[in-house]
Design an enzyme around this catalytic site. Sequence first.
Site, PDB file in Angstrom:
ATOM      1  N   ALA A 231      -3.980  -7.481   1.188  1.00  0.00           N
ATOM      2  CA  ALA A 231      -3.408  -8.005  -0.056  1.00  0.00           C
ATOM      3  C   ALA A 231      -4.349  -7.747  -1.230  1.00  0.00           C
ATOM      4  O   ALA A 231      -4.251  -6.725  -1.900  1.00  0.00           O
ATOM      5  CB  ALA A 231      -3.098  -9.490   0.102  1.00  0.00           C
ATOM      6  N   ARG A 232      -5.259  -8.666  -1.492  1.00  0.00           N
ATOM      7  CA  ARG A 232      -6.206  -8.558  -2.599  1.00  0.00           C
ATOM      8  C   ARG A 232      -7.585  -9.037  -2.152  1.00  0.00           C
ATOM      9  O   ARG A 232      -7.715 -10.030  -1.429  1.00  0.00           O
ATOM     10  CB  ARG A 232      -5.736  -9.395  -3.797  1.00  0.00           C
ATOM     11  CG  ARG A 232      -4.559  -8.798  -4.557  1.00  0.00           C
ATOM     12  CD  ARG A 232      -4.983  -7.563  -5.337  1.00  0.00           C
ATOM     13  NE  ARG A 232      -3.950  -7.051  -6.227  1.00  0.00           N
ATOM     14  CZ  ARG A 232      -3.080  -6.092  -5.917  1.00  0.00           C
ATOM     15  NH1 ARG A 232      -3.121  -5.562  -4.699  1.00  0.00           N
ATOM     16  NH2 ARG A 232      -2.189  -5.676  -6.802  1.00  0.00           N
ATOM     17  N   GLU A 261     -14.446  -2.769  -5.678  1.00  0.00           N
ATOM     18  CA  GLU A 261     -13.921  -1.502  -5.170  1.00  0.00           C
ATOM     19  C   GLU A 261     -14.279  -0.383  -6.135  1.00  0.00           C
ATOM     20  O   GLU A 261     -14.176  -0.566  -7.344  1.00  0.00           O
ATOM     21  CB  GLU A 261     -12.400  -1.586  -5.001  1.00  0.00           C
ATOM     22  CG  GLU A 261     -11.957  -2.610  -3.976  1.00  0.00           C
ATOM     23  CD  GLU A 261     -10.443  -2.741  -3.840  1.00  0.00           C
ATOM     24  OE1 GLU A 261      -9.722  -2.072  -4.611  1.00  0.00           O
ATOM     25  OE2 GLU A 261      -9.990  -3.506  -2.986  1.00  0.00           O
ATOM     26  N   HIS A 280      -8.243   0.376   0.153  1.00  0.00           N
ATOM     27  CA  HIS A 280      -7.119  -0.144  -0.623  1.00  0.00           C
ATOM     28  C   HIS A 280      -5.980   0.882  -0.606  1.00  0.00           C
ATOM     29  O   HIS A 280      -5.476   1.292  -1.642  1.00  0.00           O
ATOM     30  CB  HIS A 280      -7.553  -0.446  -2.068  1.00  0.00           C
ATOM     31  CG  HIS A 280      -6.639  -1.405  -2.770  1.00  0.00           C
ATOM     32  ND1 HIS A 280      -7.057  -2.256  -3.771  1.00  0.00           N
ATOM     33  CD2 HIS A 280      -5.314  -1.658  -2.628  1.00  0.00           C
ATOM     34  CE1 HIS A 280      -6.052  -2.975  -4.212  1.00  0.00           C
ATOM     35  NE2 HIS A 280      -4.971  -2.629  -3.532  1.00  0.00           N
ATOM     36  N   ALA A 282      -3.291   0.842   2.025  1.00  0.00           N
ATOM     37  CA  ALA A 282      -2.321   0.501   3.053  1.00  0.00           C
ATOM     38  C   ALA A 282      -0.912   0.987   2.730  1.00  0.00           C
ATOM     39  O   ALA A 282      -0.053   1.044   3.604  1.00  0.00           O
ATOM     40  CB  ALA A 282      -2.298  -1.013   3.284  1.00  0.00           C
TER      41      ALA A 282
END
Length: 306
Positions: A231-232, A261, A280, A282
Site C-alpha cells: 500500500a504505502r 523511496e 513500489h 506491485a
Amino acid sequence: MHVLVSNVMMINERDRFDALLQGKGLTPIWPEVNQFMTEPQCLEFAGDIDGWLAGDDQITQTVLEAYLPRIKVISKWGTGVDSIDLEAAQRLNVPVCNSPGAFQDAVGEYAIGLLLAATRRLARTDRLIRAGKWPKGRFPGMAGKTMGVVGYGAIGQGVGQRARGLGMNVIAHDPHMGSAPDGTQIVSFDDLLGQADVICLCCNQTPENYHLINADTLEKARDQVILCNVARGGLVDEAALIAALQSGKVAAAALDVFEQEPLPTDHPLLQFENVAVSSHNANSTVQAIEYVHENTLNNLYRHLGL
C-alpha cells in the site's frame, strides 16, 4: 493548453506520451522528478498549467490555490489519491480523477508472490543456486493460516481471493465497510491483530493511520506474525518493524513500499534474509499499466474538452 506530466510511469515513456499529447494540440511540460514532486517543486509550475497528469506529488491546499484559476483537472496516474488534499480540491472546484480498481489483479498477484518470496526465500535460493550451491530449507507454508487484510477495497479483495486459493482463512479490517461483497468477515483492527498469522496492508495512507503498524500494534499481533505491505510506506514504522524482526516477533516481511523511496542501499531492512523487498512496483502488469495510461489520458481529455 499546457499539461504538466509528473507521474514517473509516463515520464519513463516520455517520447510516446509527448507525441500523444502534442497530437491532441496540447503542450506537455516535463519536470525533473525523483518518484514524486514535493510541494516546493509543484509550486514552480503554478499559474502555467491547464491540466496535470500527476503522480504521488504533494498536492496541498497551497499548491491547489496557486494553480488557480487556470488549472482545470488533476488526472492522477493510478488509484491512490492520498497525496492530494481532496477536501481542498473539492472546495476549490478542482476535479481530481483516478483509476479505481485498476490494480486489483496486478497487486493481488504481486502481494502473494512477494509474500512467498519472503517466507520461502525464493530469491535467496535462486542466488545460492547461481553461486553453485544447492540449499535445502525448511520454511512456513501458507495453507491453514489466517490472512488479515487491512483495507478491503478492490486490491484487498484481490489479495483475499488469492489467499483463499492458497488454502488460507481470510479476515479483513476496513473502517469504511460494514460487510464485504465476497462474504469475508470484517473485524476490528485489534481483532485482526490477535487472529492474523499474516497481515497484508492494502489501505490508503491517511493522517489517522500513519504508522498503523508500530511497536504497540506489533506487540498486540500474534507471535511470528508475517507482514506484507503493498500500500504505502508510511503505514509502517520501520524502526519498530526492524526491532520486531530482530526479536523474532515478526517472522518475515514482504515490502513493496517504504517511507523513503528509492530505498537507501544501507537501509537496515536489507540485512534480513527473511525480508523480501520490491520497488513500489506491485502494479507492474502490462494489462494494468496500459489500462491506467488510457484512462488517465481520457480523464484529462474529458475535462479539457477534447
